[in-house]
Enzyme design. Sequence first.
Site, PDB file in Angstrom:
ATOM      1  N   HIS A 354      44.316  53.137  46.513  1.00  0.00           N
ATOM      2  CA  HIS A 354      45.270  52.477  45.622  1.00  0.00           C
ATOM      3  C   HIS A 354      46.288  53.493  45.112  1.00  0.00           C
ATOM      4  CE1 HIS A 354      45.712  49.484  41.989  1.00  0.00           C
ATOM      5  NE2 HIS A 354      46.857  49.751  42.582  1.00  0.00           N
ATOM      6  N   HIS A 360      44.217  56.803  43.637  1.00  0.00           N
ATOM      7  CA  HIS A 360      42.768  56.786  43.417  1.00  0.00           C
ATOM      8  C   HIS A 360      42.151  55.778  44.375  1.00  0.00           C
ATOM      9  CE1 HIS A 360      44.190  53.368  40.995  1.00  0.00           C
ATOM     10  NE2 HIS A 360      42.987  52.858  41.183  1.00  0.00           N
ATOM     11  N   ASP A 362      39.445  52.408  44.601  1.00  0.00           N
ATOM     12  CA  ASP A 362      38.741  51.357  43.862  1.00  0.00           C
ATOM     13  C   ASP A 362      37.509  50.960  44.666  1.00  0.00           C
ATOM     14  OD1 ASP A 362      40.552  51.031  41.673  1.00  0.00           O
ATOM     15  OD2 ASP A 362      41.945  50.052  43.059  1.00  0.00           O
ATOM     16  N   LYS A 554      28.153  10.002  25.891  1.00  0.00           N
ATOM     17  CA  LYS A 554      27.832  11.402  25.617  1.00  0.00           C
ATOM     18  C   LYS A 554      26.763  11.822  26.619  1.00  0.00           C
ATOM     19  CE  LYS A 554      26.304  14.776  22.240  1.00  0.00           C
ATOM     20  NZ  LYS A 554      25.614  15.529  23.302  1.00  0.00           N
ATOM     21  N   ASP A 556      24.167  14.375  28.666  1.00  0.00           N
ATOM     22  CA  ASP A 556      23.219  15.443  28.326  1.00  0.00           C
ATOM     23  C   ASP A 556      23.257  16.485  29.441  1.00  0.00           C
ATOM     24  OD1 ASP A 556      21.306  16.903  27.086  1.00  0.00           O
ATOM     25  OD2 ASP A 556      19.630  15.582  27.591  1.00  0.00           O
ATOM     26  N   GLU A 689      22.040   9.552  26.396  1.00  0.00           N
ATOM     27  CA  GLU A 689      21.827  10.337  25.176  1.00  0.00           C
ATOM     28  C   GLU A 689      22.559   9.783  23.968  1.00  0.00           C
ATOM     29  OE1 GLU A 689      22.012  14.989  23.734  1.00  0.00           O
ATOM     30  OE2 GLU A 689      23.609  14.203  24.994  1.00  0.00           O
TER      31      GLU A 689
END
Length: 843
Positions: A354, A360, A362, A554, A556, A689
């Site tokens: 890179h 450097h 990676d 709703k 669960d 639920e």
Amino acid sequence: MSSLRRTAEKELQISNPDKVLYPAGKFTKADVARYYERIARFLLPHFRNRPVTLKRYPNGVFGEAFYEKDAPGFTPRWVKTFPVPRREGGPDINYILINDVRTLTWAANMAALELHPFLHRVPRIERPTNIVFDLDPGKKTNILQCAEVAFLLRDVLTKLRLKSFPKVSGSKGIQLYIPLNTAMTYDATQPFARAIAEVLEKAHPNKIVADMAKNLRVGKVFIDWSQNADHKTTVGVYSLRAKRARPYVSMPVKWEELTIALKKADVDLLEYEPEEALHRLTRVGDLFVPVLKLKQKLPKEFASLSKERPRRKTPPALVDYRAKRDFARTKEPVPELPRSSAQGSRRRFVVQKHAASHLHYDFRLEMHDVLKSWAVPKGVPLRHNETHSAFQTEDHPVGYLEFEGIIPRGEYGGGTVMVWDIGTYEVVEGNYWKGFLSIFLAGKKLKGEWTLQRIESEEEKTRWLLRKTNGDAGVIPANANDVSALTGRAMEKIAADKSTVWSINRNGEQGGGVLKKKPVNSRRRTATPRFVKPMKATAVSELPEGDEWIYEVKWDGYRALALKHGNDVRLLSLKEKNLTSDFPAVREAVRGINADSAVIDGEVVAIDSKGCPSFQALQNRASSGRTWQIVYYAFDLLNLDGEDWTKRPLHERKQKLRELVADSEVRYNAELAGSPTSIVRTIQSAGLEGIVAKQRESVYRAGTRVTSWRKFKIDKSQEFVIGGYKPNAGIFQSILVGYYDRKKLIFAGKIRQGFNPSTRRRLLETMRPLLTAKCPFDNLPSSRKSHFGEGITAEEMKELCWLKPELVAQISFTEWTDYGLLRHATFHGLRDDKEPRAIVREL
């Protein structure tokens, strides 16, 4: 040192010999290796030339485990392997053959605690030498009921003139072996085993079940006949088991010993720890010797089913090519990117050169659906014991693995990127989360072992040490060192090619990045969508009424945000935990919505064929079978193609959401019609639920609990924080839970119900790292005990184990008592999608 040990260690040293793998009794890796060395002369005849699946526990029995089918890349040359075709096609699986004590010790050094051989020997992989019945006790039964069923099986087999030999599994069941050692194939043995199991089920319906569905096994013993297949393995005779904190052995037993255990009703008579097993062998010898030699034939009606099936042959043009190569060690040729292995520990890695503000390298490892990444200024060390600093950076999306091109100047990490090396890696030992990994790299340039060790942080950058171990790396030719492992290009040519660009979110958002192959002046795509803290509903004891409200089911399940960007999809929990790899079916469903970029709020749910949900099935999805389907119910739209929709009224958001998911596998959470009373009646009869009421004109207020959304639960249940447990015989009797009132954790009760042996073991494994000396509950000790639901006195507190309040559990109960404690409470599972500090008493 024995001659066996000298032979075993001639080319092998036990690494980390003092590492405890079984915490009870502190049974170490050296103890495991010593056991297998001493048992070898009895074990090896039964394993010789049988392909073996290793079950590895690098961090002990309570750590992460995996099955290793394909021989790892670091397999020594002296370990024998055999290629077996995959059922689904693709490259062969190179199974290990444990034919000598050195290979057995090598497997122990990899923390392969359990050894699972096939019923056949190579090269005749279509011909089993035995039939096996695996007797598995359901809930409310144990090994003694398995012994009763073993006798029933023996009676039937005796009438067919077949001798059978029992062994205890080392866990909780019994396995019954019928030696064949004749020209029988799986085409005959599996139908025979199934027929016997079904006959016994019909004769003893209150004791026996032959169906694999777990919900049918309560109070019964499951006769698993399915092990008699060319792709199935069974734990081997004299193998250790890793089911409990103490090691036990899968051990042959006499029929008379089963009779005595039944008469005395004593399960301990059928359990053997390693020393006991070894002593027993010197006393009674190998009871399974007849299994090796006895020749038996099946009844004619089954024997006629036995047909030799030709093995898949190597194409003639590749015979010489294959003969000259050991595919357990070489990856050549590599016409495409390396693939990770679902069979074991093999995953992909990349080293990218890179040229950013500073040149450097990676270093990236594929792990948990992302690339764990380090910047290595001096590159990967190549000489033995050479060590370079590696600074941890943000996780990258897996798509970055193949990126070679340009990151535009001005963006984070701007510069030229080359794929310097690419390949696969395997974990030899260690755990990323504990800060140490020993890995074996098999790349185009790098081959060998390296370690990564976390040591400290420097200026908010986590520093690791990358060290070359176990000898020098191979010499990299000069003409290969400065060019790409993918394209053979030098950095200058890559920099000159403007067609491949990686765009990165400037805020460094995890996973943010898009690989672009386009003309230089083309229009930029929508930015990667960001996580939005979900809005929360307020619990109520009755539903609001009026035309300004809409009503929804709703569910669960797990609340999850779905973030789509092109073909990339991420699923994030309430706590921003990445759930993508946990729910691949949901990921694929979201990919099919009609939008290039979107953020959707919804719930991941496990449903049966009738559409009924189960939170426990969702938690145990790996073992729930095909009867449960994992789906995603979408109920809100927060962002579309880069445009914020949270300020728009709910009815507009839902209308657009419905259009987006119409042609996909994502399920739209539709409005419920009718009055609140009729809706409650409908939801109750459907076994769901609860209901959420939402104001039609409500905006989405991220990260807040609002009264414009109200949740009404049919059954009383909510989340609680676990603050401790009462120990009992190496496990726990009950857990202690509470909720937050302002900043104080308030004790709400003990939970005893809802646990089976498996959930107890897994929960204890999760709780142990959180042990603390301080009680986290503000209102303990109690001055008294109530009639319903117990308090805790100062004297009793001395017997309890306390935990840091970091775990959240789903608990159902019948009512709150006058003392503020739960009555008849039941555990349903952990909620790792919930933040402990957000848990309050709802009603």
